[in-house]
Design an enzyme around this catalytic site. Structure first.
Site, short mmCIF file in Angstrom:
data_model
loop_
_atom_site.label_atom_id
_atom_site.label_comp_id
_atom_site.label_asym_id
_atom_site.label_seq_id
_atom_site.Cartn_x
_atom_site.Cartn_y
_atom_site.Cartn_z
N HIS A 24 18.33 121.08 -13.61
CA HIS A 24 18.70 120.78 -14.98
C HIS A 24 20.18 120.41 -15.10
O HIS A 24 20.98 120.68 -14.20
CB HIS A 24 18.42 121.99 -15.88
CG HIS A 24 19.21 123.21 -15.51
ND1 HIS A 24 18.78 124.09 -14.55
CD2 HIS A 24 20.39 123.70 -15.95
CE1 HIS A 24 19.64 125.08 -14.42
NE2 HIS A 24 20.65 124.86 -15.26
N HIS A 51 19.19 127.40 -10.56
CA HIS A 51 19.48 128.83 -10.42
C HIS A 51 18.40 129.50 -9.58
O HIS A 51 17.23 129.12 -9.63
CB HIS A 51 19.54 129.50 -11.79
CG HIS A 51 20.47 128.84 -12.74
ND1 HIS A 51 21.78 128.53 -12.43
CD2 HIS A 51 20.29 128.41 -14.02
CE1 HIS A 51 22.36 127.96 -13.47
NE2 HIS A 51 21.48 127.87 -14.43
N GLU A 72 17.03 130.95 -18.15
CA GLU A 72 17.79 130.75 -19.38
C GLU A 72 17.04 129.85 -20.35
O GLU A 72 16.00 129.28 -20.02
CB GLU A 72 19.16 130.14 -19.07
CG GLU A 72 19.11 128.78 -18.41
CD GLU A 72 20.48 128.31 -17.89
OE1 GLU A 72 21.38 129.16 -17.73
OE2 GLU A 72 20.64 127.10 -17.66
N ARG A 90 25.35 124.19 -7.59
CA ARG A 90 25.68 122.83 -8.04
C ARG A 90 25.13 121.83 -7.02
O ARG A 90 25.50 121.84 -5.85
CB ARG A 90 27.20 122.69 -8.19
CG ARG A 90 27.64 121.41 -8.87
CD ARG A 90 29.17 121.34 -8.99
NE ARG A 90 29.70 122.41 -9.80
CZ ARG A 90 30.67 123.24 -9.41
NH1 ARG A 90 31.20 123.14 -8.20
NH2 ARG A 90 31.11 124.17 -10.23
#
Length: 321
Positions: free
Chosen positions: A177, A102, A119, A197
């Site tokens: 991740h 991200h 996150e 992605r």
């Protein structure tokens, strides 16, 4: 204001399973693979709908717009306006999720996005052998990264470790991740659905097409630094709040209670989100409003709340901005 529960937004995915439906005791949903339950979202087009109290049937953005700092806190309202700043999910990985990353605040705004995405994950009852990929284990260059994506070896450079219930993983923007097969977890994140992605195991969608990759965009975001351990090390403790994550976007603690406890928010200038992980508890605020929360449920506590008395036997996450 009384605490508010919202209707979950269930998201079918090609990698989802049936754990969320069972965990949340949702009846009559059929065999559709549910990968995510969005518990609290203010993202446009995906706004959570209140299911109790005077705001029943209204979405979170409408409620923030009307209640402003009384719901989210003075500083949060100045910072985020009517946009609710966090997104809360449950995620069930019946298959491996894609390798992704991200963007940071700086990179996101450079490309016209509202914000980046940091996150955290809190692992719940998952399958034996369930695992996470998180962070680089080997030092590689941006050029090597692109080569490893092209020749299907990028997973070789990423740290992979088994996880169990109560494990916590913090994923700041830029950390590569992936959630592995068998994981059931709660996710707390900045309010953003931006995901780059990197690699998807050559998986095809329901129409037989390879899913889109964002190799170039991801390369700009990746943090190439290495850590020895990407898990959050903490000591679980009964009947006490244990801090898990403190960052610029959210602060999170876990509570595992079997004795009554009072949560004091009188000095906190923020909303609080309570995410039920296991068990059942009764929450009574200083105005006498009472709500029962089960594992698999989430509630939003307004910034005007000063205290919450908790009784019952319940494990939950507490998070606020």
């Amino acid at each position: 204001m009384e605490p508010i529960k919202f209707k979950p937004i269930l998201k079918p995915t090609i990698w989802g399973g049936n754990k969320i439906v069972n965990f949340k005791h949702i009846e009559g949903y059929g065999d559709e693979q549910i990968g995510e339950s969005w518990e609290l979202s203010g993202l446009e087009g995906h706004e959570s709908i209140a299911e109790n109290g005077p705001y029943k049937g209204r979405n979170i953005t409408e409620i923030v717009t009307e209640m402003k700092e009384r719901l989210v806190g003075t500083d949060n309202y100045k910072r985020f306006g009517n946009a609710f700043p966090l997104l809360i999910k449950f995620i069930d990985a019946h298959q491996d999720l894609s390798i992704q990353v991200h963007p940071s605040e700086e990179i996101a705004k450079k490309h016209g996005l509202k914000n980046g995405k940091t996150e955290m994950w809190f692992i719940m009852d998952s399958d034996p052998g369930a695992f996470i990929r998180c962070g680089l284990k080997d030092r590689i260059t941006p050029e090597q990264y692109k080569e490893m994506v092209a020749d299907n070896t990028i997973c070789d450079a990423i740290a992979k470790f088994e996880v169990k219930a109560d494990d916590c993983i913090f994923i700041p923007a830029g950390r590569i991740h992936s959630i592995g097969k068998g994981c059931l977890l709660a996710e707390i994140q900045q309010a953003s659905d931006v995901t780059y992605r990197i690699y998807d195991f050559n998986r095809r969608d329901k129409d037989g097409n390879l899913r889109e990759l964002h190799t170039a965009q991801a390369a700009e975001c990746i943090d190439y630094n290495i850590q020895k351990d990407y898990r959050t090390n903490y000591v679980p403790e009964r009947n006490k709040g244990v801090a898990l994550t403190q960052c610029s976007y959210f602060n999170t603690a876990v509570y595992d209670l079997d004795e009554p406890m009072t949560l004091d928010y009188s000095e906190l200038d923020s909303f609080v989100i309570i995410i039920g992980i296991k068990g059942e508890g009764t929450f009574t605020d200083n105005e006498g409003n009472t709500m029962t929360l089960h594992g698999g449920e989430t509630m939003l506590v307004p910034a005007t709340t000063e205290t919450l008395d908790v009784s019952g036997s319940i494990k939950f996450l507490e998070t606020y901005a």
